[in-house]
Design a protein around this motif. Structure first.
Motif, mmCIF file in Angstrom:
data_model
loop_
_atom_site.group_PDB
_atom_site.id
_atom_site.type_symbol
_atom_site.label_atom_id
_atom_site.label_comp_id
_atom_site.label_asym_id
_atom_site.label_seq_id
_atom_site.Cartn_x
_atom_site.Cartn_y
_atom_site.Cartn_z
ATOM 1 N N GLU A 15 1.277 -1.575 0.245
ATOM 2 C CA GLU A 15 -0.078 0.021 -0.198
ATOM 3 C C GLU A 15 1.401 1.254 0.173
ATOM 4 O OE1 GLU A 15 -3.330 -0.140 -0.409
ATOM 5 O OE2 GLU A 15 -2.916 -2.216 -1.209
ATOM 6 N N ALA A 16 2.197 1.777 0.432
ATOM 7 C CA ALA A 16 3.128 2.603 1.345
ATOM 8 C C ALA A 16 3.787 2.528 -0.634
ATOM 9 C CB ALA A 16 3.860 1.896 1.863
ATOM 10 N N GLU A 17 4.120 2.019 -1.196
ATOM 11 C CA GLU A 17 3.629 1.930 -2.415
ATOM 12 C C GLU A 17 3.478 2.730 -3.480
ATOM 13 O OE1 GLU A 17 7.015 -0.629 -2.346
ATOM 14 O OE2 GLU A 17 7.315 1.155 -3.765
ATOM 15 N N LEU A 18 2.375 2.019 -3.346
ATOM 16 C CA LEU A 18 0.803 1.782 -4.247
ATOM 17 C C LEU A 18 0.521 4.000 -3.883
ATOM 18 C CD1 LEU A 18 -1.917 -0.223 -4.135
ATOM 19 C CD2 LEU A 18 -0.755 0.805 -6.258
ATOM 20 N N ASP A 19 0.941 4.129 -2.752
ATOM 21 C CA ASP A 19 1.072 5.819 -2.308
ATOM 22 C C ASP A 19 2.001 6.214 -2.984
ATOM 23 O OD1 ASP A 19 -1.229 5.393 -1.019
ATOM 24 O OD2 ASP A 19 -0.196 5.166 0.559
ATOM 25 N N ALA A 20 2.870 5.303 -3.215
ATOM 26 C CA ALA A 20 4.189 6.369 -3.522
ATOM 27 C C ALA A 20 3.855 6.826 -4.646
ATOM 28 C CB ALA A 20 5.460 5.616 -3.326
ATOM 29 N N VAL A 21 3.509 5.641 -6.185
ATOM 30 C CA VAL A 21 2.631 5.390 -7.158
ATOM 31 C C VAL A 21 2.370 6.726 -7.653
ATOM 32 C CG1 VAL A 21 2.457 4.676 -8.985
ATOM 33 C CG2 VAL A 21 4.050 3.520 -7.728
ATOM 34 N N LEU A 22 1.119 6.455 -7.211
ATOM 35 C CA LEU A 22 0.208 7.975 -6.953
ATOM 36 C C LEU A 22 0.326 9.077 -6.442
ATOM 37 C CD1 LEU A 22 -2.503 5.671 -5.629
ATOM 38 C CD2 LEU A 22 -2.193 6.167 -7.557
ATOM 39 N N THR A 23 1.579 9.499 -5.372
ATOM 40 C CA THR A 23 2.446 11.098 -5.082
ATOM 41 C C THR A 23 3.139 11.433 -6.971
ATOM 42 O OG1 THR A 23 2.656 9.921 -3.383
ATOM 43 C CG2 THR A 23 3.839 12.086 -3.827
ATOM 44 N N LEU A 24 3.765 9.954 -7.563
ATOM 45 C CA LEU A 24 4.281 10.389 -8.147
ATOM 46 C C LEU A 24 3.391 10.689 -9.868
ATOM 47 C CD1 LEU A 24 7.473 10.187 -9.521
ATOM 48 C CD2 LEU A 24 7.564 8.183 -10.234
ATOM 49 N N PHE A 25 2.379 10.254 -9.903
ATOM 50 C CA PHE A 25 1.731 9.948 -10.598
ATOM 51 C C PHE A 25 0.779 10.552 -10.208
ATOM 52 C CE2 PHE A 25 4.445 7.030 -12.227
ATOM 53 C CZ PHE A 25 4.826 7.888 -14.442
ATOM 54 N N PRO A 26 0.144 12.176 -9.839
ATOM 55 C CA PRO A 26 -0.953 12.437 -9.188
ATOM 56 C C PRO A 26 -2.061 12.297 -10.958
ATOM 57 C CG PRO A 26 0.538 14.017 -9.349
ATOM 58 C CD PRO A 26 0.927 13.289 -9.660
ATOM 59 N N ILE A 49 4.399 2.778 -16.444
ATOM 60 C CA ILE A 49 5.712 2.995 -15.308
ATOM 61 C C ILE A 49 5.721 2.945 -14.274
ATOM 62 C CG2 ILE A 49 7.660 5.224 -14.736
ATOM 63 C CD1 ILE A 49 7.186 6.140 -17.333
ATOM 64 N N GLY A 50 4.238 2.722 -13.429
ATOM 65 C CA GLY A 50 3.991 3.111 -12.286
ATOM 66 C C GLY A 50 4.049 1.192 -11.812
ATOM 67 N N ARG A 51 3.782 0.761 -12.978
ATOM 68 C CA ARG A 51 3.033 -0.949 -13.253
ATOM 69 C C ARG A 51 4.466 -1.303 -12.654
ATOM 70 N NH1 ARG A 51 1.383 -4.081 -17.847
ATOM 71 N NH2 ARG A 51 3.193 -2.793 -18.837
#
Ligand code: ATP
Length: 243
Positions: free
Chosen positions: A121-132, A155-157
């Motif tokens: 979940e923390a990783e998902l948050d990091a990806v969503l922060t990188l790509f709002p 890239i996020g995947r």
């Protein structure tokens, strides 16, 4: 202590050949990427860049060549085992799962990991922060996203696998300049976190600006390599790729 210069490269590619029937698309290609390094592979349409990347990722046979990652030969590995080793491809054309949502695509990127749910979940948050933009579209089917958003998702995947190295195949392909800036801004941020990158690009200028080193591929062979800044100033490169 092993100094940086004597440490084995993170990725080592030696004498790789790729054939499609009688066609030889890649001939004795060799390259290296060190830990934490950003390297670009540039070349014209049809030069053999994607074929080489696919051979590195075990999607194509390497012929008589060898590919080592983290010092171990990966010739006997299957393509789906490589993300678990830390080597992840972001393929040309994005290849997102069109009927799945953004979040489902991202979660699939972590297929190789057995990390606790909290960590993912923390990783998902990091990806969503990188790509709002992905956060705004989290429940949208990936096939309905724009090309730029699909590139962000691809890239996020890839990041969800926690790669030591990302192989990015033409991340700027078909995108408007404004979106390319966003994508390359994110790629620079990923590099700043210490992820090694091998970036395949036709858009040589962009890739040479970001990379430390570069290889030039022509008609299936690597014909030139060196520091990216030096290649940017090379008359042959300027004439062929930078206009
Ligand atoms: P692009 O930027 O257009 O993707 P590239 O440098 O990545 O080009 P490749 O896609 O690796 O080049 O193609 C190298 C050569 O191999 C080309 O001549 C191409 O037509 C050929 N080729 C690629 N894939 C196949 C295939 N599946 N079957 C037959 N030939 C192929």
């Amino acid at each position: 202590m092993i100094s940086a210069s004597t440490a084995p490269p993170l990725l080592s590619v030696r004498d790789v050949d790729v054939h499609y029937g009688q066609i030889c698309a890649v001939r004795a290609a060799s390259l290296e990427v060190a830990a934490g390094e950003v390297v670009t592979l540039i070349g014209a349409n049809g030069a053999g860049k994607s074929s080489l990347i696919n051979a590195i990722c075990r999607l194509r046979d390497c012929g008589r060549g060898h590919v080592a990652f983290r010092g171990s030969d990966i010739g006997a590995r299957r393509a789906d085992e490589l993300p678990g080793l830390g080597l992840v491809q972001v393929p040309e054309g994005r290849r997102v799962f069109g009927r799945l949502t953004v979040m489902e695509n991202l979660r699939l990127g972590a297929f190789c990991r057995t990390a606790p749910r909290k960590e993912l979940e923390a990783e998902l948050d990091a990806v969503l922060t990188l790509f709002p933009r992905l956060a705004e579209r989290r429940e949208q089917a990936a096939g309905t996203l724009s090309g730029g958003e699909q590139q962000m998702l691809a890239i996020g995947r890839g990041l969800m696998a926690r790669p030591a190295m990302l192989l990015l195949d033409e991340p700027s392909m078909g995108l408007a300049p404004r979106i390319i800036d966003v994508i390359y801004g994110a790629i620079a941020a990923i590099a700043a976190r210490g992820v090694s990158l091998l970036i395949v690009e036709q858009n040589a200028f962009l890739a040479l600006e970001l990379a430390q080193r570069a290889y030039v591929m022509e008609a299936g062979a690597i014909t030139l390599s060196g520091p990216a800044a030096a290649l940017m100033d090379d008359e042959r490169i300027r004439a062929a790729y930078l206009g």
